[in-house]
Design a protein around this motif. Structure first.
Motif, PDB file in Angstrom:
ATOM      1  N   GLY A 126     -12.171   8.648  -7.819  1.00  0.00           N
ATOM      2  CA  GLY A 126     -11.433   7.488  -7.346  1.00  0.00           C
ATOM      3  C   GLY A 126     -12.353   6.329  -6.987  1.00  0.00           C
ATOM      4  O   GLY A 126     -13.453   6.518  -6.473  1.00  0.00           O
ATOM      5  N   ALA A 127     -11.876   5.108  -7.244  1.00  0.00           N
ATOM      6  CA  ALA A 127     -12.652   3.896  -6.989  1.00  0.00           C
ATOM      7  C   ALA A 127     -11.780   2.862  -6.289  1.00  0.00           C
ATOM      8  O   ALA A 127     -10.543   2.923  -6.341  1.00  0.00           O
ATOM      9  CB  ALA A 127     -13.178   3.320  -8.301  1.00  0.00           C
ATOM     10  N   VAL A 128     -12.412   1.907  -5.631  1.00  0.00           N
ATOM     11  CA  VAL A 128     -11.692   0.741  -5.137  1.00  0.00           C
ATOM     12  C   VAL A 128     -11.067   0.044  -6.334  1.00  0.00           C
ATOM     13  O   VAL A 128     -11.709  -0.115  -7.382  1.00  0.00           O
ATOM     14  CB  VAL A 128     -12.659  -0.221  -4.402  1.00  0.00           C
ATOM     15  N   VAL A 129      -9.822  -0.341  -6.219  1.00  0.00           N
ATOM     16  CA  VAL A 129      -9.155  -1.045  -7.317  1.00  0.00           C
ATOM     17  C   VAL A 129     -10.007  -2.241  -7.741  1.00  0.00           C
ATOM     18  O   VAL A 129     -10.389  -3.075  -6.917  1.00  0.00           O
ATOM     19  CB  VAL A 129      -7.747  -1.506  -6.896  1.00  0.00           C
ATOM     20  N   GLY A 130     -10.334  -2.299  -9.027  1.00  0.00           N
ATOM     21  CA  GLY A 130     -11.154  -3.372  -9.556  1.00  0.00           C
ATOM     22  C   GLY A 130     -12.624  -3.043  -9.662  1.00  0.00           C
ATOM     23  O   GLY A 130     -13.382  -3.780 -10.302  1.00  0.00           O
ATOM     24  N   ASN A 131     -13.055  -1.935  -9.047  1.00  0.00           N
ATOM     25  CA  ASN A 131     -14.472  -1.543  -9.100  1.00  0.00           C
ATOM     26  C   ASN A 131     -14.739  -0.470 -10.136  1.00  0.00           C
ATOM     27  O   ASN A 131     -15.897  -0.198 -10.472  1.00  0.00           O
ATOM     28  CB  ASN A 131     -14.937  -1.012  -7.737  1.00  0.00           C
ATOM     29  N   PHE A 168       0.820  -1.200   0.000  1.00  0.00           N
ATOM     30  CA  PHE A 168       0.000   0.000   0.000  1.00  0.00           C
ATOM     31  C   PHE A 168       0.859   1.257   0.000  1.00  0.00           C
ATOM     32  O   PHE A 168       1.980   1.257   0.508  1.00  0.00           O
ATOM     33  CB  PHE A 168      -0.899   0.048   1.245  1.00  0.00           C
ATOM     34  N   SER A 169       0.290   2.338  -0.548  1.00  0.00           N
ATOM     35  CA  SER A 169       0.837   3.673  -0.320  1.00  0.00           C
ATOM     36  C   SER A 169       0.184   4.247   0.924  1.00  0.00           C
ATOM     37  O   SER A 169      -1.020   4.045   1.149  1.00  0.00           O
ATOM     38  CB  SER A 169       0.555   4.578  -1.519  1.00  0.00           C
ATOM     39  N   SER A 170       0.944   4.977   1.714  1.00  0.00           N
ATOM     40  CA  SER A 170       0.356   5.615   2.900  1.00  0.00           C
ATOM     41  C   SER A 170      -0.729   6.603   2.511  1.00  0.00           C
ATOM     42  O   SER A 170      -1.603   6.936   3.330  1.00  0.00           O
ATOM     43  CB  SER A 170       1.441   6.319   3.727  1.00  0.00           C
ATOM     44  N   TYR A 171      -0.714   7.065   1.246  1.00  0.00           N
ATOM     45  CA  TYR A 171      -1.750   7.990   0.798  1.00  0.00           C
ATOM     46  C   TYR A 171      -3.128   7.332   0.853  1.00  0.00           C
ATOM     47  O   TYR A 171      -4.143   8.013   1.014  1.00  0.00           O
ATOM     48  CB  TYR A 171      -1.451   8.478  -0.625  1.00  0.00           C
ATOM     49  N   ALA A 207      -7.197  -7.338  -2.572  1.00  0.00           N
ATOM     50  CA  ALA A 207      -7.729  -8.642  -2.984  1.00  0.00           C
ATOM     51  C   ALA A 207      -8.051  -8.640  -4.472  1.00  0.00           C
ATOM     52  O   ALA A 207      -7.755  -9.614  -5.190  1.00  0.00           O
ATOM     53  CB  ALA A 207      -8.970  -8.980  -2.160  1.00  0.00           C
ATOM     54  N   ASN A 208      -8.635  -7.551  -4.953  1.00  0.00           N
ATOM     55  CA  ASN A 208      -8.975  -7.468  -6.376  1.00  0.00           C
ATOM     56  C   ASN A 208      -7.731  -7.427  -7.247  1.00  0.00           C
ATOM     57  O   ASN A 208      -7.679  -8.050  -8.316  1.00  0.00           O
ATOM     58  CB  ASN A 208      -9.843  -6.235  -6.639  1.00  0.00           C
ATOM     59  N   ALA A 209      -6.711  -6.660  -6.811  1.00  0.00           N
ATOM     60  CA  ALA A 209      -5.478  -6.570  -7.589  1.00  0.00           C
ATOM     61  C   ALA A 209      -4.804  -7.940  -7.701  1.00  0.00           C
ATOM     62  O   ALA A 209      -4.348  -8.330  -8.780  1.00  0.00           O
ATOM     63  CB  ALA A 209      -4.534  -5.552  -6.958  1.00  0.00           C
ATOM     64  N   GLY A 262     -11.426   0.047   1.502  1.00  0.00           N
ATOM     65  CA  GLY A 262     -10.915   0.251   0.162  1.00  0.00           C
ATOM     66  C   GLY A 262      -9.577  -0.431  -0.053  1.00  0.00           C
ATOM     67  O   GLY A 262      -9.325  -1.012  -1.121  1.00  0.00           O
ATOM     68  N   CYS A 263      -8.721  -0.373   0.951  1.00  0.00           N
ATOM     69  CA  CYS A 263      -7.414  -1.018   0.844  1.00  0.00           C
ATOM     70  C   CYS A 263      -7.541  -2.539   0.823  1.00  0.00           C
ATOM     71  O   CYS A 263      -6.933  -3.221  -0.011  1.00  0.00           O
ATOM     72  CB  CYS A 263      -6.527  -0.583   2.006  1.00  0.00           C
TER      73      CYS A 263
END
Length: 299
Positions: free
Chosen positions: A245-250, A9-12, A290-292, A284-285
């Protein structure tokens, strides 16, 4: 060839909780350690001494505390990302910026980090064709980045610029700067989502820049046409499309095609989830990671 990625993860991604004090950076490190994540990038937002992310103004004892906490938790600190602006005709200001970024190289060394991303211009949304300004700015961008990379090399640190901030967000501008700097330890932090901000197709631009990648950011956006009216909370791409911005994969980016491009490359190393959505950042993380992983495994 099959790419070998270490996901983290990025801390952002935790900015919503770090900025309010709901979580401290040591707590974020512990959360990452307890998650499926394998590393944490530190993204610096300003130079304040009281920043939860270590800065050049931080108490050295706090810097050492963060390094020790990460080491004891088994969470490698993968990358230090900082802002910078070399778009100036003031030689004194440019020199001050170079020296400031070199201080961040020193900070990265103290944190035990061997990769560092620095911006090359401030986030400026310039209207119209900014190509003449880019040509004007290129010599100072290249000279500054080259000096910083040479300094970082003496400490075993690789530096990079990101496709970030509109002015150098396009794939060809990133490559042009990398080639002009021409230092073996100067590469790119490759954000797979940011290309849509300048209306490029991510799977095409990612493949073009993967040979120069130091770290990969996984990000996703919802994308709506320029003539849509999606309401508040969206920003516009260079060409006027609405982005959120979206959850990765959404989101609407073809991340499966991006994952295929990465798998087909010889890139191996750190991949950081950078979550910028409206959902709770921990959710979101967790879901983004999981999606990535699933996208990469099934691409």
């Amino acid at each position: 060839m099959t790419a070998d990625l270490s996901f983290g993860f990025s801390s952002y991604s935790f900015h919503a909780k770090l900025s309010t004090g709901e979580m401290t950076l040591p707590q974020v490190i512990d959360w990452v350690a307890a998650s499926e994540g394998e590393h944490l990038e530190l993204a610096v937002l300003g130079d304040a001494a009281d920043s939860p992310i270590p800065t050049i103004a931080s108490d050295p004892a706090y810097v050492d505390e963060i390094r020790a906490r990460a080491e004891s938790a088994g969470v490698p600190l993968s990358n230090l990302a900082v802002g910078a602006n070399f778009l100036t005709e003031d030689e004194a200001e440019l020199e001050a910026q170079i020296q400031r970024v070199q201080q961040y190289v020193d900070l990265a060394e103290r944190l035990g980090i061997t990769r560092m991303r620095h911006d090359v211009v401030a986030h400026r949304g310039l209207d119209g064709d900014d190509t003449p300004l880019f040509e004007q700015a290129l010599p100072s961008i290249v000279a500054a980045s080259k000096r910083i990379a040479q300094y970082a090399a003496t400490k075993g640190i690789t530096t990079s610029l990101e496709n970030h901030g509109f002015f150098v967000q396009a794939a060809d501008r990133v490559r042009r700067i990398i080639h002009a700097v021409d230092e073996p330890n100067f590469r790119t932090t490759l954000d797979v989502g940011n290309f849509v901000c300048v209306d490029e197709t991510p799977e095409v631009s990612v493949a073009q820049n993967l040979p120069y990648a130091m770290v990969v950011h996984f990000k996703d956006f919802y994308i709506r046409p320029a003539d849509a009216d999606p309401g508040e909370g969206w920003f516009r791409s260079r060409g006027g499309r609405h982005l959120r911005g979206a959850v990765v994969g959404n989101g609407d980016i073809d991340l499966r095609a991006v994952a295929r491009a990465i798998r087909a490359s010889d890139f191996s190393g750190y991949a950081a989830i950078e979550f910028e959505g409206w959902e709770d950042c921990l959710l979101g993380c967790e879901r983004g990671l999981a999606n990535a992983r699933r996208l990469f495994e099934t691409a």
